[in-house]
Design an enzyme around this catalytic site. Structure first.
Site, PDB file in Angstrom:
ATOM      1  N   VAL A  90       7.518  -3.355   7.314  1.00 25.89           N
ATOM      2  CA  VAL A  90       6.422  -4.478   7.283  1.00 25.89           C
ATOM      3  C   VAL A  90       7.190  -5.893   7.768  1.00 25.89           C
ATOM      4  O   VAL A  90       8.328  -6.035   7.180  1.00 25.89           O
ATOM      5  CB  VAL A  90       5.826  -4.218   5.964  1.00 25.89           C
ATOM      6  CG1 VAL A  90       4.873  -5.521   5.784  1.00 25.89           C
ATOM      7  CG2 VAL A  90       5.730  -3.012   5.267  1.00 25.89           C
ATOM      8  N   THR A  91       6.239  -6.285   8.584  1.00 29.00           N
ATOM      9  CA  THR A  91       6.778  -7.707   9.051  1.00 29.00           C
ATOM     10  C   THR A  91       4.844  -8.243   9.597  1.00 29.00           C
ATOM     11  O   THR A  91       4.312  -7.779  10.483  1.00 29.00           O
ATOM     12  CB  THR A  91       7.632  -7.648  10.744  1.00 29.00           C
ATOM     13  OG1 THR A  91       6.989  -7.697  11.579  1.00 29.00           O
ATOM     14  CG2 THR A  91       9.034  -6.702  10.074  1.00 29.00           C
ATOM     15  N   VAL A  92       5.114  -9.947   9.642  1.00 27.73           N
ATOM     16  CA  VAL A  92       4.454 -10.035  10.595  1.00 27.73           C
ATOM     17  C   VAL A  92       5.034 -11.471  11.430  1.00 27.73           C
ATOM     18  O   VAL A  92       5.559 -12.054  10.344  1.00 27.73           O
ATOM     19  CB  VAL A  92       3.106 -11.246   9.440  1.00 27.73           C
ATOM     20  CG1 VAL A  92       2.173 -12.677  10.082  1.00 27.73           C
ATOM     21  CG2 VAL A  92       2.422  -9.676   8.525  1.00 27.73           C
ATOM     22  N   ARG A  99      -2.608 -14.981   7.884  1.00 31.17           N
ATOM     23  CA  ARG A  99      -3.941 -14.798   8.065  1.00 31.17           C
ATOM     24  C   ARG A  99      -4.209 -13.507   7.831  1.00 31.17           C
ATOM     25  O   ARG A  99      -5.490 -12.390   8.188  1.00 31.17           O
ATOM     26  CB  ARG A  99      -4.274 -14.277   9.847  1.00 31.17           C
ATOM     27  CG  ARG A  99      -3.264 -15.654  10.658  1.00 31.17           C
ATOM     28  CD  ARG A  99      -3.497 -16.332  11.799  1.00 31.17           C
ATOM     29  NE  ARG A  99      -2.991 -16.607  12.276  1.00 31.17           N
ATOM     30  CZ  ARG A  99      -3.418 -17.040  13.944  1.00 31.17           C
ATOM     31  NH1 ARG A  99      -3.959 -16.180  14.620  1.00 31.17           N
ATOM     32  NH2 ARG A  99      -2.891 -18.187  14.697  1.00 31.17           N
ATOM     33  N   GLY A 100      -4.106 -12.722   6.983  1.00 30.27           N
ATOM     34  CA  GLY A 100      -4.225 -11.777   5.591  1.00 30.27           C
ATOM     35  C   GLY A 100      -4.372 -10.540   6.881  1.00 30.27           C
ATOM     36  O   GLY A 100      -5.039  -9.291   6.265  1.00 30.27           O
ATOM     37  N   LEU A 101      -3.520 -10.433   7.606  1.00 30.18           N
ATOM     38  CA  LEU A 101      -2.770  -9.141   8.694  1.00 30.18           C
ATOM     39  C   LEU A 101      -2.319  -7.916   7.104  1.00 30.18           C
ATOM     40  O   LEU A 101      -2.395  -7.090   7.607  1.00 30.18           O
ATOM     41  CB  LEU A 101      -1.724  -9.800   9.236  1.00 30.18           C
ATOM     42  CG  LEU A 101      -2.231 -10.229  10.433  1.00 30.18           C
ATOM     43  CD1 LEU A 101      -1.474 -11.216  11.868  1.00 30.18           C
ATOM     44  CD2 LEU A 101      -3.826  -9.959  11.358  1.00 30.18           C
ATOM     45  N   LEU A 102      -0.769  -8.415   6.565  1.00 24.02           N
ATOM     46  CA  LEU A 102      -0.660  -7.529   5.673  1.00 24.02           C
ATOM     47  C   LEU A 102      -1.758  -6.612   4.725  1.00 24.02           C
ATOM     48  O   LEU A 102      -1.650  -5.782   4.959  1.00 24.02           O
ATOM     49  CB  LEU A 102       0.368  -8.231   4.872  1.00 24.02           C
ATOM     50  CG  LEU A 102       1.414  -6.888   3.946  1.00 24.02           C
ATOM     51  CD1 LEU A 102       1.875  -5.914   4.713  1.00 24.02           C
ATOM     52  CD2 LEU A 102       2.606  -7.924   3.428  1.00 24.02           C
ATOM     53  N   TYR A 131       4.190  -7.685  -2.767  1.00 23.22           N
ATOM     54  CA  TYR A 131       3.805  -6.401  -3.010  1.00 23.22           C
ATOM     55  C   TYR A 131       3.027  -6.397  -4.749  1.00 23.22           C
ATOM     56  O   TYR A 131       2.129  -5.233  -4.726  1.00 23.22           O
ATOM     57  CB  TYR A 131       5.060  -5.007  -3.019  1.00 23.22           C
ATOM     58  CG  TYR A 131       5.426  -5.113  -1.765  1.00 23.22           C
ATOM     59  CD1 TYR A 131       4.592  -4.627  -0.199  1.00 23.22           C
ATOM     60  CD2 TYR A 131       6.586  -5.962  -0.924  1.00 23.22           C
ATOM     61  CE1 TYR A 131       5.064  -5.153   0.873  1.00 23.22           C
ATOM     62  CE2 TYR A 131       7.048  -6.204   0.270  1.00 23.22           C
ATOM     63  CZ  TYR A 131       5.791  -5.921   0.983  1.00 23.22           C
ATOM     64  OH  TYR A 131       6.093  -5.696   2.432  1.00 23.22           O
ATOM     65  N   PHE A 420      14.886   2.069   2.811  1.00 26.43           N
ATOM     66  CA  PHE A 420      14.311   2.808   3.475  1.00 26.43           C
ATOM     67  C   PHE A 420      12.682   1.525   3.631  1.00 26.43           C
ATOM     68  O   PHE A 420      12.988   0.712   4.159  1.00 26.43           O
ATOM     69  CB  PHE A 420      13.387   3.803   3.455  1.00 26.43           C
ATOM     70  CG  PHE A 420      13.138   3.867   2.634  1.00 26.43           C
ATOM     71  CD1 PHE A 420      11.359   3.349   2.522  1.00 26.43           C
ATOM     72  CD2 PHE A 420      12.719   3.971   0.966  1.00 26.43           C
ATOM     73  CE1 PHE A 420      10.088   3.426   0.960  1.00 26.43           C
ATOM     74  CE2 PHE A 420      12.913   4.281  -0.166  1.00 26.43           C
ATOM     75  CZ  PHE A 420      11.068   3.916  -0.040  1.00 26.43           C
TER      76      PHE A 420
END
Length: 420
Positions: A90-92, A99-102, A131, A420
């Site tokens: 998981v990266t941005v 910007r709400g991408l995650l 999270y 992982f």
């Protein structure tokens, strides 16, 4: 979460195999690693490409955020393997934060996992605050000890286990042959352990390489007096010498699995007996690991790292709590809040050593809590009483928190040995 005006122009979608190299570049960028990968490394990493399970965010044709999930099993209390949606990579990119991408990727993935029938989702959180917003709770803790070998009180003349067993050095091919069975035996007994596929064993023995260089570890295998394989350790050593030409080396454990206390004892004593080694770093262990008490002087082992590790997100409360076991008998009504709408509701948990049933109910709640806090309780590690003191669980009936602890907590703490 605040969404910028340009976020609608960013396309979040399942990536194609042809976009995989660009996706990998964005992944490395997000993790602050050199972005360009050799064609050989890209091809090796392509083994992780599963159609439909890799998401990317694209702005003007460039991948700026990454997300991958894959099938996994996590061991519940009592040894039952539970189907999980394991989330990783998981990266941005720094140009596209906030910007709400995650949120868009996570929402899409969890909905798909729920549709597939996965019971939970799992991940290892690089940063703590992220999270909980998505209903995850920290369900296991990891601890690392540093052992000052000269202070342990162990006999420096140690030459092998005193129980009639033996420790042998083996190579990567042996590990790929014997390791999976050992790990399966461990995960049938240890809550929190996750499944390992064939690729995992290939990566951790150098048969497949995701990086340009491979630092081969040493492998040592413990066999019981009856010849049964009961323990395996992988470790590396540095090359440090003092001013007076004295060896000051550190052995760092990359992984140690043992199916009996005898195997644990033998492998830790072996590591502390290696010539030139004056410190042993244990790698990630359960916070109640036996290691310190396996030494004549437990103070020779000090905790140098302790933190949350495996995070869990409940997708099906009924199946999750029916698939675990309980040492006591009791009934609780849980009011579970889930703003994503995936697992909320009011549930009656009726449990005993013979099994458990969970069903929706209209009875008055005994405890009210968020789905993430319920996830933290699922593997038996967190305390309801403690969460209530922190204001994260509301006790609707006096004494319900203590009853819940008696029902849910385990005698040994859960542990996930993998990242992982």
């Amino acid at each position: 979460m605040t969404t910028s005006r340009s976020s609608v122009d960013v396309d979040v979608r399942v990536i194609t195999e042809g976009e995989f190299a660009d996706w990998q570049r964005a992944l490395n960028t997000g993790f602050l690693r050199p972005p360009t990968l050799s064609p050989e490394v890209v091809e090796a990493r392509r083994r992780q490409f599963v159609p439909g399970r890799l998401l990317g965010a694209f702005d003007g044709g460039r991948c700026v955020a990454t997300f991958r999930s894959f099938d996994q099993e996590v061991t519940a209390v009592g040894g039952t393997p539970v189907q999980a949606d394991a989330i990783s990579n998981v990266t941005v990119s720094p140009t596209h934060r906030r910007r709400g991408l995650l949120s868009r990727m996570m929402t899409r993935d969890l909905a798909a996992a729920k549709e597939r029938g996965d019971v939970v989702a799992t991940l290892i959180a690089a940063e703590y605050p992220i999270y909980g917003r998505y209903g995850f709770g920290p369900a296991t803790t990891t601890a690392e000890w540093t052992v000052d070998v000269p202070r342990t009180g162990l006999d420096p003349r140690w030459a092998g286990p005193d129980d009639g067993g033996r420790v042998d050095l083996v190579d990567g091919e042996d590990v790929r042959k014997f390791g999976p069975d050992l790990h399966e035996r461990l995960r049938r007994a240890q809550p929190g352990v996750v499944s390992r596929d064939e690729l995992w064993w290939q990566l951790h023995t150098g048969a497949v390489r995701f990086h340009a260089t491979w630092d081969e570890p040493f492998y040592a295998l413990y066999r019981s007096p009856a010849g049964e394989m009961e323990g395996l350790v992988a470790y590396g050593c540095d090359d440090t010498w003092g001013d007076s030409k004295q060896p000051l080396n550190t052995a760092t454990v990359r992984g140690l699995i043992a199916t009996t206390p005898a195997a644990e004892r033998a492998l830790w004593h072996y590591l502390c007996s290696i010539d030139w080694v004056v410190k042993v770093k244990s790698g990630g262990r359960a916070p109640d690991d036996l290691l310190p008490q396996l030494l004549p002087d437990p103070r020779a082992a000090r905790i140098t790292t302790q933190a949350d590790w495996l995070w869990v997100r409940l997708l099906d409360v009924v199946r999750a709590f029916e698939m675990r076991t309980y040492e006591g008998t009791g009934a609780l009504v849980l009011e579970v809040a889930d703003r994503a709408g995936l697992a909320g509701g009011r549930y009656l948990l009726d449990a005993s050593p013979q099994g458990a049933s969970v069903e929706p109910t209209s009875r008055a709640a005994d405890l009210t809590l968020d789905v993430g806090d319920l996830a933290a309780l699922w593997l038996g590690d967190a305390s309801v009483v403690r969460l209530a003191a922190l204001g994260r669980v509301r006790e609707e009936r006096a004494g319900a928190a203590r009853e819940a602890d008696a029902l849910l907590r385990t005698s040994r703490r859960p542990w996930c040995p993998d990242v992982f």
